[in-house]
Each structure stands twice: as structure tokens, then as C-alpha cells.
Design a protein around this motif. Structure first.
Motif, PDB file in Angstrom:
ATOM      1  N   LYS A 179       1.097  -1.514  -0.148  1.00  0.00           N
ATOM      2  CA  LYS A 179       0.294  -0.079   0.370  1.00  0.00           C
ATOM      3  C   LYS A 179       0.787   1.470  -0.283  1.00  0.00           C
ATOM      4  O   LYS A 179       0.667   2.281  -0.522  1.00  0.00           O
ATOM      5  N   LEU A 180       1.939   1.325   0.693  1.00  0.00           N
ATOM      6  CA  LEU A 180       2.825   2.118   0.281  1.00  0.00           C
ATOM      7  C   LEU A 180       3.729   2.599  -0.383  1.00  0.00           C
ATOM      8  O   LEU A 180       3.681   3.283  -1.705  1.00  0.00           O
ATOM      9  N   VAL A 181       3.465   1.268  -1.480  1.00  0.00           N
ATOM     10  CA  VAL A 181       4.103   1.078  -2.530  1.00  0.00           C
ATOM     11  C   VAL A 181       3.294   2.083  -3.939  1.00  0.00           C
ATOM     12  O   VAL A 181       3.410   3.468  -4.926  1.00  0.00           O
ATOM     13  N   GLU A 182       1.834   1.651  -3.563  1.00  0.00           N
ATOM     14  CA  GLU A 182       1.583   1.932  -4.520  1.00  0.00           C
ATOM     15  C   GLU A 182       0.440   3.407  -3.956  1.00  0.00           C
ATOM     16  O   GLU A 182      -0.005   3.913  -4.781  1.00  0.00           O
ATOM     17  N   CYS A 183       0.448   3.890  -2.382  1.00  0.00           N
ATOM     18  CA  CYS A 183       0.439   5.563  -2.210  1.00  0.00           C
ATOM     19  C   CYS A 183       1.768   6.304  -3.876  1.00  0.00           C
ATOM     20  O   CYS A 183       1.298   7.631  -4.377  1.00  0.00           O
ATOM     21  N   VAL A 184       2.905   5.467  -3.496  1.00  0.00           N
ATOM     22  CA  VAL A 184       4.066   6.573  -3.918  1.00  0.00           C
ATOM     23  C   VAL A 184       3.623   6.278  -5.609  1.00  0.00           C
ATOM     24  O   VAL A 184       3.951   7.016  -6.356  1.00  0.00           O
ATOM     25  N   SER A 185       3.043   4.804  -6.233  1.00  0.00           N
ATOM     26  CA  SER A 185       3.070   4.514  -7.363  1.00  0.00           C
ATOM     27  C   SER A 185       2.277   5.719  -7.942  1.00  0.00           C
ATOM     28  O   SER A 185       2.187   6.124  -9.467  1.00  0.00           O
ATOM     29  N   LYS A 186       1.349   6.309  -7.013  1.00  0.00           N
ATOM     30  CA  LYS A 186       0.173   7.499  -7.328  1.00  0.00           C
ATOM     31  C   LYS A 186       0.075   8.792  -7.333  1.00  0.00           C
ATOM     32  O   LYS A 186      -0.569   9.492  -7.190  1.00  0.00           O
ATOM     33  N   GLY A 187       1.670   8.990  -6.922  1.00  0.00           N
ATOM     34  CA  GLY A 187       2.194   9.783  -6.208  1.00  0.00           C
ATOM     35  C   GLY A 187       1.613  10.798  -4.950  1.00  0.00           C
ATOM     36  O   GLY A 187       1.307  12.064  -5.219  1.00  0.00           O
ATOM     37  N   GLY A 188       1.819   9.425  -3.808  1.00  0.00           N
ATOM     38  CA  GLY A 188       1.295  10.433  -2.945  1.00  0.00           C
ATOM     39  C   GLY A 188       1.474   9.448  -1.863  1.00  0.00           C
ATOM     40  O   GLY A 188       2.989   8.965  -1.713  1.00  0.00           O
ATOM     41  N   ASN A 189       1.144  10.045  -0.583  1.00  0.00           N
ATOM     42  CA  ASN A 189       2.494  10.321   0.918  1.00  0.00           C
ATOM     43  C   ASN A 189       0.942   8.876   1.383  1.00  0.00           C
ATOM     44  O   ASN A 189      -0.114   9.103   1.690  1.00  0.00           O
TER      45      ASN A 189
END
Ligand code: GLC
Length: 439
Positions: free
Chosen positions: A298-308
Motif C-alpha cells: 500500500k505504501l508502494v501504491e501510494c507513491v506510485s500514484k504520487g501520494g504519501n
């Protein structure tokens, strides 16, 4: 007329979008009933009954150095602690109330100790501050949407002076911005209601509040909940920033399916706040913790979508982070130790999401997050062979060669990474390839 200064804004946000990962901490009297931070509202507990928790509160194990170390070791770069939650209990020595931690058995300024501990670990310091206040007599009771006494006509609002409450709110925010050194994040929570009675924006005297905050803490980052809650995105999203616009959108218990863009399609800075189980505050019976393998992804998902990702812990009444949460943080830290280059300062790759995982990007580096292996070599869809300089296993720095075999001759436009003979990937959760593109 407020003029939004985009250059100033982007400068202020630099460390935050670099950091990508923080710890949310929900802690207070509600850790004693241990049924979540909304217990007073959900169970309609009268103030006098709730006061027993104030009399009892004595977190003998409270050691924020342990919290800060757990956050640091998990790879988190900032912390946000509830200085005051909706119940109105202040974890700091406010001169405007007696309902504060320094008046409990522990007699400690819990916020002051937290700030020192976070800084000692090199972490940025954030305060969550509730706009709602179920303790203060001047906050609307009967008929409010959330107050514990909202259904009880005996708690009418005839003699309540909301301006006096706002004075209290502004004075406490001033204390938090004055008495604890440099503050990096102010996380207000939350605005609600519609129409003339909406508890939003200037109802909080938000322009005056933010002007004061930015005067005292020029570099501070402020969330969007002077305008909205987890619902809605705020005026920056509208493309018409108010003087009290949030610096980031704060989707709650969700990762926006397609990241977040403003109304004009420009990327928005956002932070998903997520619980490890299903409660922000400590809940004795809630053992439904998300596996660490899931939260890494989920951390990777956030970053891959430009988020924290702001990942929450809810310490118990004694001041201990639950062992399940500590275990999750340690697992995430183990992965981050080898792979944090694919998180810090990264963002969207603007490539099609691979079948096997996700992609994050930082400059000319692409990070292929592989959650499951393929049959044969790994297709790096969207890349042309001539643009790839080299491919490395991020964890070890070892080379992963570009595949050369008749098997792939049918696909000359696709780059295949040769991950070797072992079909079992080195990291069972997320094995990361670092692909360097030619400048
Ligand atoms: C919601 C909850 C509040 C919690 C916040 C975290 O606003 O009401 O208890 O602190 O979410 O985002």
C-alpha cells in the motif's frame, strides 16, 4: 485578496513529497475505554461519566523515544500526534484549560516530550488538532452532527458562545505554534455540515487562524480539513485556493484509485491516512491488523500514484504501541532498509501499471516493484531497449541483464529483464528492480 504563490507552495512541500511516509498517532483518554476515539460520541457518554478517565489517566509506560525509534526504523520521516482530539482532552500544557495531561496523575506535557523525541530521531514534527471539542461548554451540543449530547434537548445551545470557543481554539493553536519550537505539520480535523450552519472555513475564522499559524511557523504544512474532512478535497483541488487552503488532500481509509488531480487535471499533493486495524484510537477487541506485506504494497501504491502514506498507531492507556503494530513497523522497516530508494522522492512513472506489481519513478530511475514473478524473463512494458542504460536488483545492486533469447524475438519492442533461473523472487513481498534510463 489572497494570492496563492505556487513557487512558495512547491518549495514548502519539497520535504513532504520527498518523505512519502509518516506515522499517525491517535492517543488520549479514549485509550482507557479502549473502544476507539469516538467512544464518547458513539455511546452518548455524558461529560461527568467521561471524567473518570481523566481522573484515572496515568500512562506509566509512556516513552515517546520508543515511538520515535519505531517510526524511524520503519522508514517513516514524520510523525503526527493528536495534541487534542474531539473529546477535547489536551496532551499539552495549555493555559486555557484544566482538561489537560499536566493535570492528570502523570503530570506530564506529553506533547513536549513527543516533540523532543521525534526531533532526536531526525523526524519532522506534526500535531493533529481537533476543530471539534466535546468538552468545551461553548461548542454546540444539542443538534450538532457529532456531539455526544446531540440528541439530548437538555443540552441546548442558548447560553453557548461560539465566538468564545473560537477564541479558545485560536489561543490553543497559538500555544502549539509557539511553545514547542519548529512545527512541520498542522493536521486540523475536521469540517462538516452544509449551508449556513456548516462548520467549515470562516466558521472557524480560518483565514485569521492560518495567517497566525503561518506567521508563527512560516514553513508549516497544513492539511485540508479547515475546509473539508476525509470527504471532499478542498479549494486547491477546486483550482481556486482560499487563504486557508489545505496544502495536501487527506483521503482517509482509501488510496485514491487514480491518485488525485485537481479540477484542471494537474497532479495534487495528497496523503492517504490509514489505520493498521480498523480503529484510530486504541481498541482492545480490534485485532484485525493488515498484514505488513499488504501495508508495504500500500505504501508502494501510494507513491506510485504520487501520494504519501500516513500510517496510524493507537497506543494503549499505559502508553505502549500495541505489539501487533510494532511487529508491522519492524517488517516495513526491514523492507525499507533495502528498498527505500524506490520510495523517498519517488512518484508516478506515467507508464502502464505492470501485471506483476507497480512502478515508482525518481528522475531517470524507474523502480519496478515485482509482487509476483512471471514465466521466463520480466517484460518491462512501455520501455524501449534504446532508452535503457542498465537494470539492477535494488536490494543488492547486482545486475539484472536484458534478456537475449529466441523466446523474446517475437517481441522486439519489449525489454525483458532476465531475473535468473530461480522462479522464487528474493523478496516474497516486493522485489524491486532499479532501471536507469539513458539521460
Ligand atoms: C476521522 C475521525 C477521527 C480521526 C480522523 C483521522 O476524522 O473522525 O477520529 O482522527 O478521521 O483522519
Amino acid at each position: 485578496m489572497y494570492q496563492f504563490n505556487r513557487a512558495e507552495y512547491e518549495k514548502r512541500m519539497e520535504w513532504y513529497t520527498q518523505a512519502r511516509f509518516g506515522m499517525f498517532i491517535h492517543w488520549g483518554l479514549y485509550a482507557i475505554p479502549a473502544r476507539g476515539e469516538w467512544v464518547r460520541s458513539q455511546e452518548r457518554i455524558p461529560k461527568e461519566d467521561y471524567m473518570r478517565y481523566f481522573e484515572e489517566f496515568n500512562p506509566v509506560d509512556y516513552d515517546p523515544k520508543k515511538w520515535a525509534r519505531a517510526a524511524k526504523n520503519a522508514g517513516m520521516k514524520y510523525m503526527v500526534l493528536t495534541a487534542k482530539h474531539h473529546d477535547g482532552f489536551c496532551l499539552f500544557d495549555s493555559k486555557y484549560t484544566d482538561f489537560k495531561s499536566t493535570n492528570t496523575k502523570c503530570g506530564r506535557d506529553l506533547v513536549g516530550e513527543y516533540v523532543e523525541a521525534a526531533r532526536a530521531e531526525g523526524l519532522k514534527v506534526g500535531f493533529y488538532y481537533s476543530l471539534l471539542d466535546w468538552y468545551h461548554d461553548d461548542y454546540p451540543h444539542y443538534g450538532d452532527m457529532n456531539h455526544p449530547m446531540r440528541d439530548n434537548p437538555a443540552y441546548g445551545n442558548e447560553n453557548r458562545n461560539f465566538d468564545r470557543y473560537l477564541e479558545y481554539l485560536h489561543n490553543q493553536v497559538r500555544e502549539l505554534c509557539t511553545n514547542y519550537g519548529k512545527i512541520d505539520i498542522l493536521w486540523f480535523d475536521f469540517s462538516y455540515g452544509e449551508g449556513e450552519n456548516a462548520m467549515r472555513g470562516e466558521t472557524w475564522r480560518a483565514t485569521e487562524l492560518v495567517d497566525m499559524v503561518r506567521t508563527l511557523q512560516p514553513g508549516v504544512i497544513i492539511d485540508n480539513r479547515l475546509e473539508v474532512s476525509g470527504e471532499g478535497f478542498g479549494s486547491l483541488w477546486e483550482g481556486n485556493p482560499t487563504p486557508y487552503h489545505g496544502d495536501f488532500a487527506s483521503p482517509e481509509q482509501i488510496i485514491p484509485p487514480d491518485g488525485l488531480q485537481d479540477k484542471n487535471g494537474n497532479d495534487l499533493i495528497w496523503e492517504a491516512c490509514v489505520t493498521m486495524n480498523n480503529n484510530w484510537g486504541y481498541c482492545e477487541t480490534d485485532k484485525f491488523f493488515k498484514p505488513s506485506s499488504m501495508l508495504i504494497k500500500k505504501l508502494v501504491e501510494c507513491v506510485s500514484k504520487g501520494g504519501n502514506l500516513l500510517l496510524n498507531v493507537g497506543p494503549d492507556a499505559k502508553g505502549n504501541i500495541p505489539p501487533e503494530s510494532l511487529s508491522i513497523l519492524a517488517d516495513i522497516g526491514g523492507w525499507m532498509e533495502k528498498n527505500s530508494d524506490s520510495i523517498y522522492g519517488c512518484g508516478k512513472a506515467n507508464l502502464k501499471k505492470p501485471d506483476v506489481g507497480r512502478i515508482t519513478r525518481k528522475g531517470n530511475k524507474l523502480y519496478w516493484h515485482i509482487f509476483e514473478n512471471t514465466v521466463g524473463c520480466m517484460p518491462l512494458m512501455g520501455l524501449r531497449r534504446e532508452e535503457v542504460d542498465c537494470i539492477r536488483w535494488l536490494a543488492t545492486g547486482a545486475e539484472a541483464p536484458i534478456a537475449k533469447s529466441w523466446i523474446y524475438d517475437n517481441y522486439p519492442d519489449i525489454v525483458f529483464a532476465d531475473l535468473g533461473a530461480n522462479p522464487v523472487l528474493p523478496d516474497p513481498v516486493d522485489t524491486v528492480l532499479e532501471i536507469t534510463l539513458k539521460e
